[in-house]
Design a protein around this motif. Structure first.
Motif, PDB file in Angstrom:
ATOM      1  N   ASN B  97      24.255 -15.576  50.030  1.00  0.00           N
ATOM      2  CA  ASN B  97      23.131 -16.301  50.641  1.00  0.00           C
ATOM      3  C   ASN B  97      21.822 -15.852  50.003  1.00  0.00           C
ATOM      4  O   ASN B  97      20.983 -15.241  50.680  1.00  0.00           O
ATOM      5  CB  ASN B  97      23.108 -16.040  52.150  1.00  0.00           C
ATOM      6  CG  ASN B  97      24.407 -16.418  52.826  1.00  0.00           C
ATOM      7  OD1 ASN B  97      24.647 -17.578  53.147  1.00  0.00           O
ATOM      8  ND2 ASN B  97      25.271 -15.437  53.028  1.00  0.00           N
ATOM      9  N   SER B  99      19.173 -17.361  49.282  1.00  0.00           N
ATOM     10  CA  SER B  99      17.954 -17.914  49.875  1.00  0.00           C
ATOM     11  C   SER B  99      17.633 -17.283  51.216  1.00  0.00           C
ATOM     12  O   SER B  99      16.527 -17.427  51.722  1.00  0.00           O
ATOM     13  CB  SER B  99      18.107 -19.419  50.053  1.00  0.00           C
ATOM     14  OG  SER B  99      19.190 -19.694  50.914  1.00  0.00           O
ATOM     15  N   THR B 101      18.032 -14.008  51.884  1.00  0.00           N
ATOM     16  CA  THR B 101      18.015 -12.549  51.757  1.00  0.00           C
ATOM     17  C   THR B 101      16.768 -11.940  52.366  1.00  0.00           C
ATOM     18  O   THR B 101      16.740 -10.749  52.614  1.00  0.00           O
ATOM     19  CB  THR B 101      18.108 -12.117  50.288  1.00  0.00           C
ATOM     20  OG1 THR B 101      17.103 -12.823  49.558  1.00  0.00           O
ATOM     21  CG2 THR B 101      19.472 -12.408  49.732  1.00  0.00           C
TER      22      THR B 101
END
Lengths: 194, 170
Positions: B97, B99, B101
């Motif tokens: 993931n 995006s 973080t």
């Protein structure tokens, strides 16, 4: 036992395709009698083991070799660590059960298991109790690593459960041997990972 | 009179527009440009539950170690294992993931101690931590079945370590 370690794949959050085709099952999984064992998944329904894909087949053959070596090597450990006789007997029995169950799983998967070798080269020169205990730890390290590779080599929930049992049993035995040997820490964060 | 009627019609339409915006459906959506169909929230990554559990258990271990230093030799290695697992899980979440973080990396990898009350006695603390290990072992074992191969190995590896923690604490 130099099987490749599972590596990340791009779609790692996705459920494996066809995973729901095979129901989880504990059938054929030898239980070492460890109170720390947890039944893998919901094993309410038994499912017949299916054929093994090439990745899983190679990993299972390595795991079988690790279990065969473990059964043999515990005989060597027993010759020197006589105070640990009960632990050795229990551990060797666990590996014996798992060895036979692994061979049976290979046969069910359409493979021909390789028979055990008459002898094995061990990682340490066993001459006394400390070296015998070190060999016992190495046995469990090898077994844990082999079962971890099986776990990361298949999408089949039944086979994953089978592998997880082997990995957990080896991790528990390794911790017990480390504790007996006075090694610290007695556990590792990621069992079976080099 | 005519003007008053006009105003009341406009006011009614405005009220209808506001109400429809709130409820998410409108007869006039094509006219005013307000979106009537919005994307559903993304399905959360199942690893987040495992991260939350692990973070809580690290906190509890920290609290027990702080409250009962004589238990530190037993509990500190277990805390270190769980903290390493938490870092590994967060790294895996960030990998899949990228995006998202920001939220993940904003959380501390190893939480500060003292945020969770320690049990009343050392025995209760050991029992609680043993229970945590059992709970987490079940959680990670269950997660193995539907995970990708990489995550199955990761989760299984952690579940096996938790089995060894229970053995050490038995």
């Amino acid at each position: 036992m130099s099987s490749p370690t599972p590596t990340p794949d791009p779609a790692s959050t996705d459920a494996p395709s066809g995973a729901s085709d095979t129901e989880s099952s504990g059938s054929g999984s030898p239980r070492a009698g460890s109170p720390q064992s947890v039944a893998p998944f919901s094993s309410s329904a038994a499912a017949a083991p299916g054929p093994l894909a090439p990745d899983a087949l190679a990993a299972m053959e390595s795991a079988l070799a690790a279990e065969q070596a473990a059964v043999w090597a515990y005989g060597l450990v027993a010759a020197y660590a006589r105070d640990d006789a009960a632990m050795i007997t229990e551990n060797r029995s666990g590996h014996l059960l798992r060895r036979d169950a692994t061979a049976a799983r290979l046969v069910a998967g359409g493979a021909q298991p390789t028979p055990p070798a008459p002898a094995y080269q061990v990682s340490v020169n066993v001459v006394d109790v400390p070296t015998a205990r070190q060999l016992a730890q190495d046995i469990e390290l090898d077994a844990a690593a082999a079962w971890r590779v099986v776990l990361g080599s298949t999408d089949d929930p039944e086979l994953r459960g089978f592998a997880l049992t082997g990995l957990s049993d080896a991790a528990v035995r390794l911790a017990m041997w480390k504790r007996v040997a006075g090694a610290t820490p007695a556990t590792v964060p990621f069992a079976g990972q080099a | 009179m005519r003007r008053r009627t006009f105003l009341s019609v406009v006011g009614g339409a405005a009220a209808l527009t506001i109400a429809s915006t709130v409820t998410g459906c409108s007869l006039f959506s094509g006219d005013d440009g307000a979106p009537t169909v919005v994307p559903a929230p993304a399905v959360s990554d199942p690893i987040t539950g495992l991260i939350a559990t692990t973070r809580l258990h690290v906190l509890r271990l920290e609290a027990a170690i702080a409250a009962y230093p004589d238990q530190a030799p037993l509990l500190t290695p277990l805390r270190d294992d769980r903290a390493a697992q938490l870092a590994g899980l967060e790294a895996e979440y960030a990998r899949v993931n990228p995006s998202a973080t920001g939220a993940s990396s904003a959380a501390p990898t190893v939480p500060a101690s003292g945020q969770v009350a320690a049990p009343a006695s050392p025995e209760a603390a050991i029992s609680s931590i043993r229970g945590d290990a059992a709970t987490a072992q079940v959680q990670f074992t269950d997660a193995v079945s539907n995970a990708s191969r990489y995550r199955a190995a990761l989760y299984g590896s952690i579940a096996a370590t938790l089995a060894s923690h229970r053995a050490i604490l038995a």
